[in-house]
Design an enzyme around this catalytic site. Sequence first.
Site, PDB file in Angstrom:
ATOM      1  N   CYS A   2      89.388  86.648  17.376  1.00  0.00           N
ATOM      2  CA  CYS A   2      90.367  86.360  18.411  1.00  0.00           C
ATOM      3  C   CYS A   2      90.102  87.339  19.534  1.00  0.00           C
ATOM      4  CB  CYS A   2      91.794  86.504  17.882  1.00  0.00           C
ATOM      5  SG  CYS A   2      93.052  86.252  19.167  1.00  0.00           S
ATOM      6  N   GLU A 103      89.571  79.846  21.963  1.00  0.00           N
ATOM      7  CA  GLU A 103      88.302  79.897  21.246  1.00  0.00           C
ATOM      8  C   GLU A 103      87.266  79.160  22.086  1.00  0.00           C
ATOM      9  OE1 GLU A 103      87.338  81.647  18.969  1.00  0.00           O
ATOM     10  OE2 GLU A 103      89.085  82.233  17.794  1.00  0.00           O
TER      11      GLU A 103
END
Length: 225
Positions: A2, A103
């Site tokens: 992340c 992402e």
Amino acid sequence: MCGRFALGIPRKRLLERFELAEVPQAPARYNIAPGQLVESVVQTPERREMRLLKWGLIPSWAKDTSIGYKMINARAETVAEKPSFKAAMRRRRCLIPAQGFYEWHEENGHRQPWFITSRTPEDVLALAGIWEHYESPEGEIIESVAIITCQANELVSPLHDRMPVIVAPQDDARWLDPQKGDPAQVADILASRPWSDMWAYRVSTRVNSPKNEDAGLIEPLNSLS
């Protein structure tokens, strides 16, 4: 991993979600990046409170603060044993409010960003984190944080093999409780699980630069784009 997330949710929703006495006023954020200060919920002996922690954990024994840039994430599978993280995992767990996270996925020869968020626009996600207190020989104090990641679920796995651990509201108190010093007491919270109320969609490549910071970054791309 992340490496970027957003928090553009009304402040009152943070009060409600984390049962806080107060939340300092702050601007909406749509491109939060490593090295920046992030809002994090911690448990003190008196109450829960919101703190600003630098994203990129610096262990208390570090000789060089630049190590934090390598420590933006901690893997759920090893966070309880890894020397850089194990003390924080036992005594300094936190929750990082987010609207969603980004992402990147290889598509047609370029890295396409996607945004993963709740289907309910004002829902607050709570990312599992650990934080650390560092004091340099010169007296500089830095409080820093890492986001814990787990194996990606069915929604995220087509984009990346890892995702941040998202803590359910009923697990907030247990995750934050410093009295639960045995990682086994909270290990189930770190497990990958399906989130049927979340979705993922393509967003503008403008998010690639942390200099870009506006609500348009989380808008879905036109289906013809």
